[in-house]
Each structure stands twice: as C-alpha cells, then as structure tokens.
Scaffold this active site. Structure first.
Site, PDB file in Angstrom:
ATOM      1  N   ARG A  70       0.753  -1.304  -0.127  1.00  0.00           N
ATOM      2  CA  ARG A  70       0.092  -0.076  -0.056  1.00  0.00           C
ATOM      3  C   ARG A  70       0.618   1.207   0.067  1.00  0.00           C
ATOM      4  O   ARG A  70       0.583   2.378  -0.686  1.00  0.00           O
ATOM      5  CB  ARG A  70      -0.952  -0.057   1.212  1.00  0.00           C
ATOM      6  CG  ARG A  70      -2.067  -0.991   0.998  1.00  0.00           C
ATOM      7  CD  ARG A  70      -2.821  -1.229   2.358  1.00  0.00           C
ATOM      8  NE  ARG A  70      -3.228   0.102   2.713  1.00  0.00           N
ATOM      9  CZ  ARG A  70      -3.344   0.752   4.065  1.00  0.00           C
ATOM     10  NH1 ARG A  70      -2.680  -0.079   4.912  1.00  0.00           N
ATOM     11  NH2 ARG A  70      -3.971   1.746   4.114  1.00  0.00           N
ATOM     12  N   MET A  95     -11.984   4.726  -3.293  1.00  0.00           N
ATOM     13  CA  MET A  95     -12.232   3.672  -2.174  1.00  0.00           C
ATOM     14  C   MET A  95     -10.989   2.922  -1.647  1.00  0.00           C
ATOM     15  O   MET A  95     -10.849   1.640  -1.660  1.00  0.00           O
ATOM     16  CB  MET A  95     -13.067   2.883  -2.928  1.00  0.00           C
ATOM     17  CG  MET A  95     -14.419   3.211  -3.406  1.00  0.00           C
ATOM     18  SD  MET A  95     -15.319   4.297  -1.989  1.00  0.00           S
ATOM     19  CE  MET A  95     -16.191   3.014  -1.312  1.00  0.00           C
ATOM     20  N   ARG A  96     -10.039   3.834  -1.187  1.00  0.00           N
ATOM     21  CA  ARG A  96      -8.917   3.189  -0.436  1.00  0.00           C
ATOM     22  C   ARG A  96      -8.503   4.124   0.802  1.00  0.00           C
ATOM     23  O   ARG A  96      -8.857   5.066   0.607  1.00  0.00           O
ATOM     24  CB  ARG A  96      -7.726   3.199  -1.658  1.00  0.00           C
ATOM     25  CG  ARG A  96      -7.678   2.203  -2.474  1.00  0.00           C
ATOM     26  CD  ARG A  96      -6.576   2.331  -3.545  1.00  0.00           C
ATOM     27  NE  ARG A  96      -5.367   1.989  -2.903  1.00  0.00           N
ATOM     28  CZ  ARG A  96      -4.802   0.773  -2.392  1.00  0.00           C
ATOM     29  NH1 ARG A  96      -5.738  -0.148  -2.775  1.00  0.00           N
ATOM     30  NH2 ARG A  96      -3.856   0.606  -1.912  1.00  0.00           N
ATOM     31  N   ILE A  97      -7.874   3.335   1.559  1.00  0.00           N
ATOM     32  CA  ILE A  97      -7.419   4.156   2.827  1.00  0.00           C
ATOM     33  C   ILE A  97      -6.060   4.585   2.696  1.00  0.00           C
ATOM     34  O   ILE A  97      -5.107   3.671   1.819  1.00  0.00           O
ATOM     35  CB  ILE A  97      -7.490   3.278   4.184  1.00  0.00           C
ATOM     36  CG1 ILE A  97      -8.805   2.580   4.395  1.00  0.00           C
ATOM     37  CG2 ILE A  97      -6.941   3.877   5.294  1.00  0.00           C
ATOM     38  CD1 ILE A  97      -9.918   3.589   4.728  1.00  0.00           C
ATOM     39  N   ASN A 112     -11.782  14.416   2.163  1.00  0.00           N
ATOM     40  CA  ASN A 112     -12.537  13.292   1.996  1.00  0.00           C
ATOM     41  C   ASN A 112     -14.047  13.610   1.949  1.00  0.00           C
ATOM     42  O   ASN A 112     -14.373  14.447   3.079  1.00  0.00           O
ATOM     43  CB  ASN A 112     -12.184  12.067   2.577  1.00  0.00           C
ATOM     44  CG  ASN A 112     -12.948  10.885   2.431  1.00  0.00           C
ATOM     45  OD1 ASN A 112     -13.078  10.435   1.272  1.00  0.00           O
ATOM     46  ND2 ASN A 112     -13.253  10.299   3.465  1.00  0.00           N
ATOM     47  N   HIS A 114     -17.598  11.847   3.190  1.00  0.00           N
ATOM     48  CA  HIS A 114     -18.049  10.642   3.713  1.00  0.00           C
ATOM     49  C   HIS A 114     -19.560  10.712   4.086  1.00  0.00           C
ATOM     50  O   HIS A 114     -20.235  11.657   4.507  1.00  0.00           O
ATOM     51  CB  HIS A 114     -17.519  10.341   5.256  1.00  0.00           C
ATOM     52  CG  HIS A 114     -18.057   8.891   5.767  1.00  0.00           C
ATOM     53  ND1 HIS A 114     -17.438   7.896   5.444  1.00  0.00           N
ATOM     54  CD2 HIS A 114     -18.828   8.710   6.712  1.00  0.00           C
ATOM     55  CE1 HIS A 114     -18.002   6.754   5.885  1.00  0.00           C
ATOM     56  NE2 HIS A 114     -19.023   7.474   6.791  1.00  0.00           N
ATOM     57  N   GLU A 179     -24.025  15.945  -0.660  1.00  0.00           N
ATOM     58  CA  GLU A 179     -22.327  15.982  -0.623  1.00  0.00           C
ATOM     59  C   GLU A 179     -21.988  17.013  -1.851  1.00  0.00           C
ATOM     60  O   GLU A 179     -20.954  17.623  -1.546  1.00  0.00           O
ATOM     61  CB  GLU A 179     -22.242  14.486  -1.173  1.00  0.00           C
ATOM     62  CG  GLU A 179     -22.325  13.479  -0.241  1.00  0.00           C
ATOM     63  CD  GLU A 179     -21.837  12.116  -0.806  1.00  0.00           C
ATOM     64  OE1 GLU A 179     -21.204  12.000  -1.879  1.00  0.00           O
ATOM     65  OE2 GLU A 179     -22.017  11.091  -0.105  1.00  0.00           O
TER      66      GLU A 179
END
Ligand code: GRF
Length: 206
Positions: A70, A95-97, A112, A114, A179
């Site tokens: 990662r 869609m990744r940390i 970000n 959410h 959003e």
C-alpha cells in the site's frame, strides 16, 4: 484581477464521479477559483475518467493491483500529484484508505467526503449502517484525511432526514445531493484561505 494563481486540485476517484462533476461545474461557473490539475483513478473503467476527459482534464489510471505494498502505491501517487503541482488533494469517491506516505506528503491538504455524520457510521456502507441503526437524520461530512478510517478533522457537515421507507439507494441519493454542495463549499473555503486547523478543530473565517 488579484493576480493570485488558481489553487491546483488533484482529484482521486474510483467510481462514477458525481462529486467530481459537481466540482468541475463550480470551477467552470467561476464559483471556485481552482484548476483540476489531474484526475487519478485506481480503476481503469471508472466513469469519472470519462467526465474528466470531456472537460479536457488530464487523467491518470493508477491501478493499485499493480503494487504489492500500500505504501509503494501511495508513494507513486504522491509522485504523480507532485508532478502536476497539486496544492489540494480531493478524495471524491476514492475507495482506498491512505497510508502515512500520502497523509504526510500533504498535511491538512487532503479532503474526503463521507456519506454519514461522522463520527457515526465510519467505513463502508455508511448509509445502510444509518438505516440499520434507525437514526432519524444522517448526512455527509467533509474532513481532512489522517491515517485512520474517516477520523480526520471535520470541515463541514450537512444533515439529511432519513425517511421511514428509505432504502440504501434512496437515502444514498438524498445524501449525495448534499455531498455535491457541501464538498464544493469546503473546497471553496480552502481555496479562499479561510480554513485553519487547530488540532482536531477546523476554524473557518468569515
Ligand atoms: C460518495 O457517496 C461518497 O460519499 C463516497 O463515495 C461516493 C462517491 O460517489 N465516499 P461519486 O463517485 O462522487 O458519484
């Protein structure tokens, strides 16, 4: 003319890109004084890439499955962002940390969105989590990104009612409308230098 250069945004996406579109529209209308320097997708077939191309924005397909670590994926992302002179990184349905490699490269300069009122319902399927819990209100949160999952300092939130007969799809659609507005407003605040971060608190000047 102020002579100030537009803020350069790097937008990371994985999917349909409705938030990206909302940002593009507000830049094109002159509401946000910024330029999207590049759109980076970890998915080759993300519809967000089509949206970017339509507006003449450079795209980079940067697939994570080609990296075993990662951190090395994130190091390569930082390089791409730096090569486009990006000031602010926007995670618009990415869609990744992120690892510390990305977070430390852009301190308090990664945002970000959410689809819940954090700190409630972090992680995936936030809208279904809200329905399962039975809350009357949910919404969306724009926050700076730290190394946790949806844990960084909160910039803005918008509240959306949860209706009795909502499904994940109907609630998601209602939240997504909020959003688009909330994300754009947060980006505008950053671009206009109206945001200061003091520990966990985000201070917004008038
Ligand atoms: C949004 O619902 C956002 O909250 C979540 O991912 C979704 C992205 O949608 N992080 P889109 O790609 O902007 O349409």
């Amino acid at each position: 003319m102020s002579g100030k250069l537009p803020c350069r945004l790097g937008v990371l996406v994985s999917g349909s890109g409705t938030n990206l579109q909302a940002i593009i529209d507000r830049i094109e209308s002159g509401e946000i004084c910024a330029e999207i320097a590049c759109v980076i997708s970890n998915k080759a077939d993300a519809y967000a890439l089509t949206r970017a191309t339509r507006h003449g924005i450079p795209i980079v397909i940067h697939e994570n499955h080609k990296f075993s670590e990662r951190q090395s994926y994130d190091a390569a992302t930082v390089e791409i962002l730096r090569s486009h002179n990006v000031d602010l990184v926007i995670l618009a349905g990415f869609m990744r940390i992120l690892t510390d490699v990305m977070v430390n490269a852009f301190p308090n300069a990664i945002m970000n969105i959410h689809p819940a009122l954090l700190p409630s319902f972090q992680g995936l399927h936030a809208q279904q989590q809200a329905l399962d819990y039975g809350v009357r209100y949910s919404g969306c949160t724009v926050h700076f990104v730290d190394c946790g999952t949806d844990t960084g300092p909160i910039i803005l939130q918008s509240v959306v009612p949860v209706e009795q007969n909502d499904t994940e799809a109907t609630l998601s659609a209602r939240i997504q409308k909020a959003e688009h507005q909330t994300f754009a407003t947060a980006i505008k605040l950053f671009v206009d230098s109206k945001i200061k971060v003091d520990g966990r608190k985000v201070l917004i000047s008038a």
